[in-house]
Design a protein around this motif. Structure first.
Motif, short mmCIF file in Angstrom:
data_model
loop_
_atom_site.label_atom_id
_atom_site.label_comp_id
_atom_site.label_asym_id
_atom_site.label_seq_id
_atom_site.Cartn_x
_atom_site.Cartn_y
_atom_site.Cartn_z
N PRO A 379 0.81 -1.23 0.00
CA PRO A 379 0.00 0.00 0.00
C PRO A 379 0.84 1.27 0.00
CG PRO A 379 -0.02 -1.02 2.17
CD PRO A 379 0.73 -1.96 1.27
N GLY A 380 2.13 1.14 0.40
CA GLY A 380 3.00 2.33 0.47
C GLY A 380 3.75 2.59 -0.82
N LEU A 381 3.38 1.86 -1.90
CA LEU A 381 4.13 1.95 -3.16
C LEU A 381 4.37 3.40 -3.62
CD1 LEU A 381 3.19 -0.30 -6.21
CD2 LEU A 381 4.14 1.94 -6.51
N LEU A 382 3.32 4.19 -3.62
CA LEU A 382 3.48 5.55 -4.17
C LEU A 382 4.41 6.40 -3.30
CD1 LEU A 382 -0.11 6.46 -5.45
CD2 LEU A 382 1.84 5.62 -6.76
N LEU A 383 4.31 6.22 -1.98
CA LEU A 383 5.20 6.98 -1.10
C LEU A 383 6.64 6.48 -1.26
CD1 LEU A 383 5.79 9.00 1.19
CD2 LEU A 383 5.21 7.20 2.83
N ALA A 384 6.81 5.14 -1.29
CA ALA A 384 8.15 4.56 -1.43
C ALA A 384 8.80 5.02 -2.73
CB ALA A 384 8.04 3.03 -1.42
N ASP A 385 8.01 5.04 -3.78
CA ASP A 385 8.51 5.44 -5.09
C ASP A 385 9.03 6.88 -5.04
OD1 ASP A 385 8.56 4.47 -7.86
OD2 ASP A 385 7.34 6.26 -8.25
N ARG A 386 8.26 7.75 -4.41
CA ARG A 386 8.68 9.16 -4.30
C ARG A 386 9.94 9.28 -3.45
NH1 ARG A 386 3.94 13.44 -4.09
NH2 ARG A 386 2.42 12.46 -5.43
N MET A 387 9.96 8.57 -2.31
CA MET A 387 11.09 8.72 -1.39
C MET A 387 12.38 8.22 -2.03
SD MET A 387 9.68 7.95 2.47
CE MET A 387 9.66 6.20 2.36
N ALA A 388 12.33 7.05 -2.68
CA ALA A 388 13.56 6.48 -3.27
C ALA A 388 14.09 7.40 -4.37
CB ALA A 388 13.27 5.09 -3.82
N HIS A 389 13.20 7.86 -5.25
CA HIS A 389 13.65 8.74 -6.33
C HIS A 389 14.22 10.05 -5.79
CE1 HIS A 389 11.22 6.07 -8.89
NE2 HIS A 389 12.03 6.44 -9.85
N LEU A 390 13.52 10.60 -4.81
CA LEU A 390 13.93 11.90 -4.28
C LEU A 390 15.31 11.82 -3.62
CD1 LEU A 390 12.78 14.78 -3.93
CD2 LEU A 390 11.94 14.09 -1.68
N MET A 391 15.52 10.78 -2.82
CA MET A 391 16.82 10.67 -2.13
C MET A 391 17.96 10.45 -3.12
SD MET A 391 16.26 8.63 1.46
CE MET A 391 14.87 7.59 1.17
N VAL A 392 17.76 9.53 -4.07
CA VAL A 392 18.85 9.26 -5.03
C VAL A 392 19.09 10.50 -5.89
CG1 VAL A 392 19.58 7.83 -6.99
CG2 VAL A 392 18.44 6.76 -5.04
N ALA A 393 18.01 11.15 -6.32
CA ALA A 393 18.17 12.34 -7.17
C ALA A 393 18.95 13.42 -6.41
CB ALA A 393 16.81 12.87 -7.60
N ALA A 394 18.61 13.63 -5.13
CA ALA A 394 19.30 14.69 -4.37
C ALA A 394 20.78 14.34 -4.18
CB ALA A 394 18.62 14.87 -3.01
N LEU A 395 21.08 13.08 -3.90
CA LEU A 395 22.48 12.68 -3.69
C LEU A 395 23.30 12.82 -4.97
CD1 LEU A 395 22.02 9.54 -1.38
CD2 LEU A 395 22.85 11.80 -0.71
N LEU A 396 22.66 12.61 -6.11
CA LEU A 396 23.38 12.74 -7.38
C LEU A 396 23.50 14.20 -7.81
CD1 LEU A 396 21.82 9.89 -9.55
CD2 LEU A 396 24.09 9.92 -8.52
N HIS A 397 22.44 14.94 -7.56
CA HIS A 397 22.37 16.32 -8.04
C HIS A 397 23.40 17.20 -7.35
CE1 HIS A 397 19.97 20.29 -8.10
NE2 HIS A 397 20.55 20.16 -9.27
N LYS A 398 23.53 17.01 -6.03
CA LYS A 398 24.37 17.94 -5.27
C LYS A 398 25.83 17.51 -5.19
CE LYS A 398 21.16 20.82 -4.09
NZ LYS A 398 21.19 22.16 -4.62
N PHE A 399 26.12 16.23 -5.43
CA PHE A 399 27.49 15.76 -5.18
C PHE A 399 28.00 14.82 -6.26
CE2 PHE A 399 24.96 16.04 -1.28
CZ PHE A 399 25.60 17.11 -0.65
N GLU A 400 29.33 14.85 -6.44
CA GLU A 400 30.01 13.76 -7.13
C GLU A 400 30.37 12.77 -6.04
OE1 GLU A 400 30.84 12.48 -9.78
OE2 GLU A 400 30.48 13.96 -11.33
#
Ligand code: HEM
Length: 436
Positions: A379-400
């Motif tokens: 049931p948490g699929l939509l939240l999990a999907d947002r959280m995983a994408h958001l965290m990975v995107a932020a870690l890639l966007h701000k840092f090498e």
């Protein structure tokens, strides 16, 4: 394949065709759960959306999750609460990066996932959470969430030889009782404090979080959501969503660091649409097709829950074979994700394979089932999907990112360890390199 473990018969499903047959065509017959002994601690199984049989009480909870908690509308309303936590993750990484210190990515992702969920549920961050729970430090809370998940998933002799129940030889039910008890006490404190604020203050400002919705429902109709039901639901969501989300982030980052050209491709895509001085938002995710493929490929190779475990509610005939009532069904999601007859070069990390396909993780494509399918789908699929994408995107966007001195990307240890989820046996430690 049919296996016999102690008193239990288990049918192992390793092909998308049979998984579809069981989870879609015979969904009703195979939506049961054999209650593990650990889940009986503090009567958790009588309230838990995970353990309840797929009948009316469970249907009510699932409806509530779908319509009132995890709908796109509700998630959009609470996205600001999550954004702030991802900013804090970036600040933490920056501080370590400035000193050239390594970061344990799995630990940072676990803390952030827990924070994202706490904020989405209660609008409460670390400091407030700790003061509500008196002396419980954040580390202790993490330990409780982890132990609660682990006890429910650990192999327990009692589940195969019920005669041992009274002895609880591995002490799993006792450990579960202790961790559920501590978490339920913390949740109780938070609910009581909010209820008091709602009832006593004239100037009370409603919050955009899940707890507000749950309290409304509880006040409107106790038979739909009782006080106990509310506490055990929150427990399930915290335990079910934290580790699963953080291991996804750790595996995705490990695969990207091991494959520098894929990492650059994902980073370039993000940089192209989001300026360096801004933060990635959840609404950006739909415009990042390569990042989405990275996460799908991570789920294919490293599904946090490697098996779907259901139980036959009645006898059912599948492909000419009789599956008897009460048999366990074990869908081998991990095996299907690496089957060479379904995937070319199956053990390599190739996000490109998802770029021109319709395959997604929402339970309609049986070759990729990280969240399950059918009525028991996560049931948490939509939240999990947002959280995983958001965290990975932020870690890639701000840092090498680079590995510690002396470790080459291709030498990164990717050994898997199966405890409650499939996690990395050797934690991913990396150094964030800041943009000049
Ligand atoms: C990457 C993250 C996640 C993955 C891979 C994942 C995966 C799964 C899987 C495979 C199941 C079992 C499905 C089945 O039995 O067929 C499940 C069930 C469940 N998940 Fe998740 N999950 C994730 C995140 C979350 C989150 C964020 C929450 C809540 C906030 C959550 C709450 C639950 C609950 C309550 C169930 C039990 C549903 C039921 O039995 O009716 N999960 N999840």
């Amino acid at each position: 394949m049919s296996l016999k473990f102690g008193s239990r018969r288990t049918i192992v499903v390793s092909s998308p065709e049979i998984a579809k047959e069981m989870l879609q065509k015979h969904d009703l017959e195979f939506s049961g759960r054999e209650i593990r002994d650990a889940a009986r601690a503090l009567d958790h199984h009588k309230f838990s959306v995970f353990w309840l049989p797929a009948q009316s009480q469970w249907r009510n909870l699932r409806k509530l999750c779908k319509e009132r908690i995890f709908s796109s509308e509700r998630l959009n309303a609470s996205q600001g609460l999550r954004q702030e936590k991802v900013q804090q993750l970036c600040n933490y990484v920056r501080q370590h990066g400035l000193k050239g210190q390594t970061i344990n990515i799995g630990e940072a992702a676990f803390s952030t996932s827990l924070d994202l969920m706490r904020n989405t549920f209660f609008s409460v961050d670390f400091a407030q959470f700790d003061s509500i729970s008196n002396s419980n430090t954040s580390r202790e809370i993490k330990e409780m969430v982890w132990t609660a998940l682990k006890t429910a998933a650990s192999p327990n002799l009692v589940d195969y030889f019920p005669v041992l129940s009274a002895i609880d030889p591995q002490g799993i039910r006792r450990t579960a009782k202790s961790s559920y008890g501590k978490l339920l006490d913390i949740i109780d404190g938070i609910i009581r404090q909010r209820s008091q604020e709602r009832n006593t203050s004239n100037t009370y400002l409603r919050k955009n979080d899940f707890l507000e919705t749950l309290l409304d429902l509880n006040q409107q109709n106790e038979s739909v959501l009782s006080y106990m039901g509310m506490k055990h639901l929150i427990l399930d969501l915290l335990v079910g969503g934290t580790e699963t989300s953080s291991v996804t982030v750790e595996w995705a980052m490990a695969e990207l660091i091991r494959n520098p050209e894929k990492k650059s491709k994902a980073r370039d895509e993000i940089m192209e649409i989001i300026p360096q001085n801004e933060m990635v938002q959840e609404s950006d995710i739909s415009n990042l097709p390569y990042l989405r493929s990275v996460i799908k490929e991570t789920f294919r190779l490293h599904p946090p829950a490697p098996f779907l475990v259901h139980q036959a509610e009645s006898d059912a005939e599948i492909n000419g074979y009789m599956v008897p009532k009460s048999a366990d069904l074990l869908v081998n999601v991990w095996g299907i994700g690496r089957d060479p007859s379904l995937w070319s070069d199956p053990t390599s990390f190739v996000p490109e394979r998802f770029m021109d396909t319709e395959i997604d993780v929402k339970g309609q494509h049986f070759e990729l089932l990280p969240f399950g399918s059918g009525r028991r789908i996560c049931p948490g699929l939509l939240l999990a999907d947002r959280m995983a994408h958001l965290m990975v995107a932020a870690l890639l966007h701000k840092f090498e990112w680079k590995l510690e001195e002396g470790i080459k990307p291709e030498e990164l240890d990717m050994t898997e360890n199966f405890e409650a989820t499939i996690n990395k046996a050797v934690p991913l430690k990396a150094i964030a390199v800041l943009e000049p």
